[in-house]
Design a protein around this motif. Structure first.
Motif, PDB file in Angstrom:
ATOM      1  N   UNK A   1     -17.577  37.313 -25.735  1.00  0.00           N
ATOM      2  CA  UNK A   1     -18.158  38.603 -25.321  1.00  0.00           C
ATOM      3  C   UNK A   1     -18.271  38.776 -23.808  1.00  0.00           C
ATOM      4  N   UNK A   2     -18.276  37.666 -23.050  1.00  0.00           N
ATOM      5  CA  UNK A   2     -18.419  37.763 -21.594  1.00  0.00           C
ATOM      6  C   UNK A   2     -17.078  37.790 -20.862  1.00  0.00           C
ATOM      7  N   UNK A   3     -15.966  37.572 -21.580  1.00  0.00           N
ATOM      8  CA  UNK A   3     -14.655  37.538 -20.918  1.00  0.00           C
ATOM      9  C   UNK A   3     -14.347  38.815 -20.146  1.00  0.00           C
ATOM     10  N   UNK A   4     -14.542  39.999 -20.733  1.00  0.00           N
ATOM     11  CA  UNK A   4     -14.230  41.217 -19.977  1.00  0.00           C
ATOM     12  C   UNK A   4     -15.078  41.352 -18.715  1.00  0.00           C
TER      13      UNK A   4
ATOM     14  N   UNK B   1      -9.892  46.432 -18.522  1.00  0.00           N
ATOM     15  CA  UNK B   1      -8.482  46.831 -18.513  1.00  0.00           C
ATOM     16  C   UNK B   1      -8.220  48.075 -17.681  1.00  0.00           C
ATOM     17  N   UNK B   2      -9.200  48.923 -17.522  1.00  0.00           N
ATOM     18  CA  UNK B   2      -9.016  50.258 -16.953  1.00  0.00           C
ATOM     19  C   UNK B   2      -8.194  50.305 -15.664  1.00  0.00           C
ATOM     20  N   UNK B   3      -8.451  49.442 -14.668  1.00  0.00           N
ATOM     21  CA  UNK B   3      -7.710  49.573 -13.407  1.00  0.00           C
ATOM     22  C   UNK B   3      -6.205  49.360 -13.526  1.00  0.00           C
ATOM     23  N   UNK B   4      -5.747  48.684 -14.577  1.00  0.00           N
ATOM     24  CA  UNK B   4      -4.315  48.388 -14.656  1.00  0.00           C
ATOM     25  C   UNK B   4      -3.615  49.080 -15.826  1.00  0.00           C
ATOM     26  N   UNK B   5      -4.297  50.015 -16.463  1.00  0.00           N
ATOM     27  CA  UNK B   5      -3.664  50.750 -17.560  1.00  0.00           C
ATOM     28  C   UNK B   5      -2.696  51.802 -17.024  1.00  0.00           C
ATOM     29  N   UNK B   6      -1.571  51.952 -17.702  1.00  0.00           N
ATOM     30  CA  UNK B   6      -0.613  52.997 -17.347  1.00  0.00           C
ATOM     31  C   UNK B   6      -1.112  54.334 -17.899  1.00  0.00           C
TER      32      UNK B   6
ATOM     33  N   UNK C   1     -17.613  44.847 -27.725  1.00  0.00           N
ATOM     34  CA  UNK C   1     -16.403  44.161 -27.282  1.00  0.00           C
ATOM     35  C   UNK C   1     -15.365  45.177 -26.823  1.00  0.00           C
ATOM     36  N   UNK C   2     -15.201  46.238 -27.613  1.00  0.00           N
ATOM     37  CA  UNK C   2     -14.225  47.282 -27.247  1.00  0.00           C
ATOM     38  C   UNK C   2     -14.586  47.909 -25.907  1.00  0.00           C
ATOM     39  N   UNK C   3     -15.846  48.306 -25.772  1.00  0.00           N
ATOM     40  CA  UNK C   3     -16.267  48.991 -24.546  1.00  0.00           C
ATOM     41  C   UNK C   3     -16.035  48.111 -23.319  1.00  0.00           C
ATOM     42  N   UNK C   4     -16.453  46.855 -23.405  1.00  0.00           N
ATOM     43  CA  UNK C   4     -16.308  45.951 -22.266  1.00  0.00           C
ATOM     44  C   UNK C   4     -14.838  45.639 -21.972  1.00  0.00           C
ATOM     45  N   UNK C   5     -14.042  45.480 -23.011  1.00  0.00           N
ATOM     46  CA  UNK C   5     -12.613  45.193 -22.809  1.00  0.00           C
ATOM     47  C   UNK C   5     -11.930  46.345 -22.085  1.00  0.00           C
TER      48      UNK C   5
END
Length: 601
Positions: free
Chosen positions: A391-394, A430-435, A422-426
Motif C-alpha cells: 500500500x505504500x509503494x505508490x 503514475x499521473x506525471x508519466x501517463x500519455x 490502492x487505485x487512488x494512490x497508484x
C-alpha cells in the motif's frame, strides 16, 4: 541650603525607585502549566508581571513576534516535552532549539534570550551531556517516533544526544543563552509537570522576590529538593564552547564575510567532529559552499583534514540516514568523491533501509528526504512485496526523481485492483508519466468507480473540466474578467458563485470557480468546496483547498477538517493519511497528524 539640596536629591531618588519598572517572569508553556502557576502564585503582584509568550492560536511565527515586541524578561521559564524541540500533548505549538540558537546568533531577541538571569528549561534532556543514560540511541528514536516525530528528525535528535559527535544539548542551550547566569534543566528524563511544579514550590518557598530577582534561587535547595531526578544547573559561560558559538553564528549568517570567517576557522581545525552541525547546515547555502570549495581544494593539508573527518563520521554508529546522504553530497561537491561513487553509496543506503520491507515510518522518512532523492531512480526490485509494504509503494514512488519500468508495471497493476485506496494512490504516482491516451483510458475506467473516487481522479489527472461548470455559470465567470481590478473581478466571481450555487454541485465544479480567483478572498470559496460536500470530499479536493491557502494556520485547519471527515467515513488509508500529515505547514500539527496516522487508522 545644603540640607535642602540633600532632601531634594533624596526625594528624587525615592521617586525613581518608586517608579522603577516591574520585574517580569516570561513563560513559554507548551505542555504543563504547573511550573508557571507556581511562579505566579509565589511572585506575581503589582511589582512582578508573569507574561505568557505562547499565544492561544497556532501561529508558527509566535516566537519571532514575541522578540519583535521588545518585551524584556528577568526570568524565563520554558515547560514542555523536549526532544530537540519543545512540544506538548494536544497542542500544535512547538519551539525548536535550532530556532532559539539562530535568533541568539542574530541578536534578534535580546529581551528574551539575553536579559534573563535564570532560565528554567523544564523538559527531558534539556541539559543533557554526552554521558549515556538508561536508553540507547535506538530506544530514544522509538520514543520520539511514538510522539509523532518523523523518523528523520528523531534520528537526528537521538544522534545529537548520545553520539560522540557535535556539542551536547547542554552546550547548545548554553550557547543560545550566553548572557544568562544559570540554566536549570534535566540531563535525562525528568518528572512530569504535576510533580515538578510542587518540587519547584518547595525549592522557592523561602526565597523572597528581591532575592529571586537579584541573587537568584538557592542552588543547593534546588539540588536537595530535586535529588533523585536528573535535575541540573549550569552556568552558560562555563558550559558553552565559545568556538562552537563563534562558528555557528558565522555559518548561520547571511553575510558572506561572516561565512568566510567561519570557513577560515574550520580550515584550521584538525578535528572537525565537534563542529559537524553548523558545517552540515551551512553546506546547503550555495555561497558558503562555493567559498568552502575554494578553500579546501587548493590545500592538500585542509583536504586531508576533511577526508579524515568524512572517513570518521561515515563509520559513526547510528548516523542518521539523511545525514549520510548530506555528507556524501558534500564530499562530491568538494571534489573528494566521484559522482558515480556517491550515487552508488546512496542507492546502497536506500536498499539497506528497504531490505526489511516498506511501512509507514520508512515511507515517511524517504519522503522527508525527497530533495535528496530527486536524481535517483527507484527500482521495483528494491521493495519487498508484502501486504504491509504494497500500500505504500505508490507514495514512496512519488518521492523519488523517477522509477523504473518494473515499478511502473507494479503501479499500473495496482491501478486496476479492487481496493479503492490502492487505485487512488497508484494513479497519483503514475499521473506525471501517463500519455494523453492513457489519461483518457483512466477517465473512462474511473467512470465506473464510486463517485468520490472518480472525482478524486479528476484532480489527480488535472482534469476537473471533465465535470464542467453549467453554461450560465461559465458565462457569468467570463463577465467577471471584464471588471477593472482584481478585487472587483473576485467580487463579481463571488456573485456568480452565490447565484449558481445550486448548480455547482460537486467539489470539482466548485474548485473550477476557486481556480479563477486572484485574491485571498478565495479562501472562503475553498472552504465551501469542502463543507458543502462532506459526503463527497476526497484527498484531491482537500489538498487543492489547503495548498492554495497562504495562511499556515488556516491551511492546516483545512487539513484537520479533511482528516476528521475522511477518517469518520473510513475513506483515508494510512498512505493517504501520510500525504495529508506531511503537507502540514506547522510542525506541531505534523507531529499530531503523524501520531493519528500511526494510531487511529
Amino acid at each position: 541650603m545644603k540640607t535642602c539640596l540633600l532632601l531634594i536629591l533624596g526625594s528624587l531618588l525615592f521617586s525613581v525607585g518608586a517608579t522603577a519598572a516591574p520585574k517580569r517572569i516570561c513563560t513559554m508553556t507548551l505542555n504543563s502549566e504547573n511550573e508557571r502557576e507556581v511562579l505566579r502564585s509565589l511572585y506575581a503582584g503589582s511589582d512582578v508581571e508573569v507574561t505568557e509568550l505562547v499565544p492561544a492560536n497556532k501561529d508558527p511565527q509566535w516566537l519571532q513576534k514575541a522578540c519583535q515586541s521588545g518585551i524584556e524578561c528577568d526570568v524565563l521559564l520554558v515547560s514542555g516535552h523536549f526532544g530537540g524541540v519543545f512540544f506538548g500533548e494536544g497542542v500544535s505549538t512547538t519551539l525548536d532549539l535550532k530556532e532559539i540558537e539562530k535568533l541568539s546568533c542574530e541578536n534578534a531577541c535580546p529581551g528574551i534570550l539575553n536579559k534573563p538571569k535564570d532560565v528554567f528549561l523544564m523538559g527531558c534532556n534539556t541539559l543533557a551531556t554526552k554521558v549515556p543514560d538508561k536508553r540507547s540511541i535506538e530506544e530514544y528514536v522509538e520514543v520520539l517516533i511514538k510522539n509523532g516525530f518523523p523518523r528523520d528528525l528523531a534520528e537526528r535528535v537521538a544522534f545529537s544526544r548520545y553520539s560522540d559527535y557535535g556539542m551536547s544539548i547542554s552546550q547548545i542551550f548554553s550557547s543560545a543563552f550566553p548572557q544568562s547566569e544559570r540554566l536549570h534543566g534535566f540531563s535525562s528524563t525528568g518528572p512530569m509537570g504535576r510533580v515538578a511544579g510542587p518540587m519547584m514550590r518547595r525549592a522557592l518557598k523561602d526565597i523572597s522576590k528581591e532575592t529571586f530577582f537579584t541573587k537568584g534561587p538557592n542552588i543547593q535547595k534546588f539540588k536537595d529538593v530535586f535529588a533523585g531526578t536528573s535535575y541540573r544547573i549550569v552556568e552558560p559561560k562555563k558550559e558553552m564552547d565559545p568556538n562552537y558559538r563563534h562558528l555557528a553564528c558565522k555559518t548561520y549568517s547571511k553575510d558572506t564575510t561572516h561565512n568566510k570567517e567561519a570557513i577560515e576557522f574550520i580550515s584550521q581545525k584538525t578535528n572537525l567532529k565537534k563542529y559537524y552541525e553548523p558545517l552540515l547546515e551551512a553546506s546547503e547555502n550555495p555561497s558558503f559552499l562555493a567559498q568552502l570549495q575554494n578553500t579546501v581544494l587548493p590545500s592538500p593539508e585542509i583536504t586531508r583534514n576533511f577526508e579524515n573527518f568524512f572517513a570518521q563520521i561515515s563509520s559513526a554508529k547510528s548516523l542518521p540516514m539523511k545525514m549520510k546522504f548530506q555528507f556524501l553530497e558534500l564530499q562530491a561537491k568538494l571534489g573528494l568523491m566521484p559522482e558515480m561513487v556517491k550515487r552508488e553509496q546512496q542507492e546502497k543506503l536506500i536498499r539497506q533501509r528497504l531490505a526489511n520491507g516498506l511501512n509507514f515510518i520508512i515511507t515517511d522518512q524517504l519522503c522527508t528526504m525527497k530533495d535528496h532523492l530527486k536524481n535517483i531512480e527507484l527500482k521495483g526490485d528494491w521493495i519487498k512485496l508484502d501486504k504491509v509494504g504494497i500500500p505504500f509503494m505508490p507514495r514512496v514512488a512519488q518521492c523519488f526523481g523517477s522509477y523504473d519500468t518494473r515499478m511502473e508495471d507494479l503501479l499500473k497493476a495496482m491501478a486496476t485492483m479492487d481496493d479503492p485506496s490502492w487505485r487512488r494512490e497508484a494513479v497519483r504516482a503514475l499521473a506525471p508519466r501517463l500519455t494523453p491516451i492513457e489519461v483518457q483510458d483512466l477517465l473512462i475506467a474511473s467512470s465506473a468507480w464510486p463517485v468520490r473516487d472518480h472525482q478524486d481522479i479528476l484532480y489527480t489527472l488535472n482534469q476537473k473540466q471533465q465535470d464542467p461548470l453549467p453554461p450560465m455559470a461559465q458565462h457569468c465567470m467570463l463577465k467577471a474578467k471584464r471588471q477593472d481590478t482584481a478585487d472587483s473581478r473576485d467580487g463579481y466571481r463571488w456573485g456568480c458563485y452565490k447565484e449558481f450555487e445550486h448548480l455547482i454541485d460537486t467539489p470539482a465544479k466548485c474548485h473550477q470557480v476557486a481556480d479563477q480567483f486572484e485574491t485571498n478572498s478565495v479562501s472562503g470559496i475553498d472552504w465551501n468546496c469542502l463543507t458543502r460536500f462532506n459526503s463527497k470530499i476526497h484527498l484531491g479536493a482537500c489538498l487543492a483547498s489547503a495548498d492554495r491557502n497562504q495562511d499556515p494556520e488556516n491551511s492546516d485547519d483545512i487539513r484537520w477538517y479533511c482528516w476528521s471527515k475522511l477518517h469518520d467515513q473510513n475513506q483515508l488509508s494510512r498512505s493517504e493519511c501520510l500525504a495529508l500529515a506531511s503537507s502540514m505547514r506547522i510542525q506541531g500539527n505534523r507531529f499530531k497528524a503523524n501520531w493519528n496516522c500511526m494510531n487511529r487508522l
